[in-house]
Design a protein around this motif. Structure first.
Motif: not given
Length: 599
Positions: A465, A576, A580, A467-468, A481, A470-472, A474-475
């Protein structure tokens, strides 16, 4: 390294090879292989590398080869029975010898040996007012013999005949591999004074310490180099150091194995300036099509963000140098192909990709110096950050550069220093910061360091997975979180109590990033009170929905303590999510203004 510098110096003609000297030619005697026509052309003031006897010419019977005074090349016709001067005889003899390597010289030999042609040459030279002391040379079929590579190659071997008997070669030169008499001391390198070097220069090769010698060998025998070859290396380094930028107290020196235009140089910078810490980096729009185009383009330089060309097949060389106790300190030497460099730079920028604090775009590329400043402990009002940079990061910077160029992992010290910068900056916010429209967020460039460190660490551990930007949601990281939750709690308090002096960030960030289980519960209970104070029921519902989404991603357990990796995830999640929320706030504000205009 020495061989690469030697090749660079020869290619740029920074210094002439042994046995050559720069001379101007007053006139060229122009001949043709096909007939006996003679012409004379005036030369210009350009210095040309010409064969030079120098100290090898002992006595009065030798002269320079190919380029000499008119009185030697084409002397006046001798009287009957008189012998030509010894130097003229030597000149003609060397032309005969060189003609075995360069056949065009046979035309020159024939012209000098044929009385009719020789007289025609004298007449032409007189008509052009060429004096006996003026230097002349030859052209054959329009080709300058001074610029003949065949003659230069012949001369390098021919001059060895005149080597002094008491200076016979004793070692092989480390630079050229040829037998040589090694230098006992080398000439100092200039250009390192601003990075700890001595005003009179610094030694690249020296043997004044026992640690610099091995196998009981004395001085230069440990690293034998010829005077001529080292002269080329010194000229190359002096030339490269002149315009080399300074990076963390070191000179950043680079070159390629072939000549390229400056605008095609991926490492070329516009002065290596740095962004002041109080300046927010500019942003670029987040657009999927734009991002695809950027990925397809040749990546920007690590140091300046300038576009790099397609230079497949070209090799690059990098030296990080400083001066220590009148010696050249080589901090790092890198060599590689540009094809690999291009791929690694592309990956570097992919790893750096991160949304800005307002959530409206990605952070614009900045110079490496600006990024390195975010690895120092934040000091408000610091007027000389570069001085601290050269002292505190001199050891870390070469390792970072190596990781960038080789697509390697960053050392843990990068994450630790970036977290320290973020913490010190957040906790030093003043009253003006607290009165802003949103809660303070971690520094964006420091968060980029965390993202790169985590991304490369994860790839090494084969974590799937990514690290994008923007906020993910699904991480799979509870610490990530937890940071997202704290950003929402801070935003809720700011919406409910915009004039509060000490907010969630100032009071709880330092504790939450180390012991989230101890803090998150308190923030959760306090948020209920803050939600009730928000005037807009719709906005309060939006925050509650955001908390619900993060809680689902977080799971049922909150870690008691966080290690370095988890703290990095926490800071990144907090950043992030804060970006957002800022983006959504801007969108709500824009939608409200649009509705007002339509009414």
């Amino acid at each position: 390294m020495l061989e690469a510098l030697y090749d660079y110096g020869l290619r740029r003609q920074l210094t002439l090879p042994p046995g050559f000297i720069g001379k101007t030619v007053k006139a060229y005697i122009s001949l043709s292989e096909n007939d006996d026509r003679v012409s004379v052309y005036l030369g210009d003031d350009e210095l040309l590398p010409c064969p030079d006897m120098g100290s090898l010419a002992q006595g009065r019977d030798k002269c320079n080869v190919l380029v000499e005074k008119r009185s030697i090349v084409i002397p006046d016709a001798p009287a009957d029975g008189a012998k030509p001067a010894a130097k003229s005889e030597f000149f003609l003899e060397t032309l005969r010898d060189a003609s075995e390597e360069e056949p065009l010289l046979k035309t020159c030999v024939r012209a000098l040996e044929t009385p009719e042609i020789a007289e025609a040459i004298r007449a032409k030279l007189d008509r052009m007012k060429i004096k006996p002391g003026d230097r002349v040379s030859f052209r054959v079929n329009g080709n300058s013999m001074v610029e003949s590579e065949n003659i230069r190659r012949w001369w390098r071997e021919y001059r060895k005949r005149f080597a002094k008997g008491d200076a016979s070669p004793t070692e092989l030169c480390l630079i050229t591999g040829e037998p040589t008499v090694p230098m006992m001391t080398t000439t100092p390198i200039q250009g390192l004074r601003v990075v700890g070097g001595h005003a009179s220069g610094d030694a690249l090769i020296c043997f004044d310490k026992a640690a610099f010698c091995s196998y009981n060998q004395k001085k230069a025998v440990n690293a034998p180099v010829s005077e001529e070859a080292f002269g080329v290396v010194k000229s190359a380094l002096d030339d490269l150091l002149k315009d080399a930028p300074i990076l963390a107290g070191m000179k950043f020196v680079h070159w390629f194995d072939r000549e390229i235009a400056q605008e095609e140089d991926p490492f070329c910078t516009l002065g290596f300036g740095f962004d002041r810490p109080e300046q927010a980096p500019e942003t670029v729009p987040v657009n999927p099509a734009t991002k695809r185009n950027m990925a397809d383009q040749v990546p920007e330089s690590v140091y300046s963000g300038q576009a790099a060309p397609d230079l497949d097949g070209t090799s690059y060389y990098i030296l990080l140098l400083s001066g220590v106790n009148s010696r050249v300190m080589i901090r790092r030497f890198e060599r590689g192909s540009y094809a690999d460099l291009r791929q690694n730079l592309r990956q570097w920028y992919d790893d750096l990709a991160l949304t800005n604090q307002s959530g409206t775009g990605n952070i614009k590329p900045v110079k490496l110096t600006a990024r390195l400043l975010r690895l120092l402990k934040f000091q408000k009002g610091d007027t000389r950050p570069l001085d601290r940079l050269s002292k505190e990061l001199a050891g870390l910077t070469p390792v970072v550069i190596q990781a960038v160029l080789s697509n390697g992992t960053l050392p843990d010290a990068v994450a630790a220093k970036a977290l320290a910068y973020i913490r010190s900056e957040l906790l030093s916010s003043d009253d003006s910061d607290r009165q802003s429209a949103q809660s303070p967020l971690p520094n964006s460039l420091a968060c980029q360091w965390l993202k790169v460190w985590l991304s490369r660490k994860n790839r090494m551990n084969h974590q799937e997975v990514p690290i994008l930007e923007e906020y993910n949601f699904n991480l799979p990281s509870t610490a990530y979180h937890c940071g997202g939750l704290m950003a929402v709690y801070a935003a809720i308090q700011k919406a409910a109590m915009p004039d509060v002096n000490t907010g969630v960030v100032e009071r709880y960030y330092a504790s939450a990033i180390q012991m989230p289980a101890l803090v998150i519960g308190q923030l959760s209970s306090r948020s209920n009170h803050h939600l009730e104070k928000i005037e807009s029921k719709w906005l309060a519902d939006q925050y509650q929905e955001k908390l619900r989404q993060i809680s689902v991603a977080l799971g049922t357990s909150i870690p008691a303590t966080l290690n370095l990796e988890q703290q990095s995830y926490f800071a990144l999640g907090y950043y992030q999510m804060g970006a957002k929320l800022s983006q959504e706030k801007k969108e709500r504000s824009a939608a409200g203004e649009k509705a007002t205009v339509e009414e």
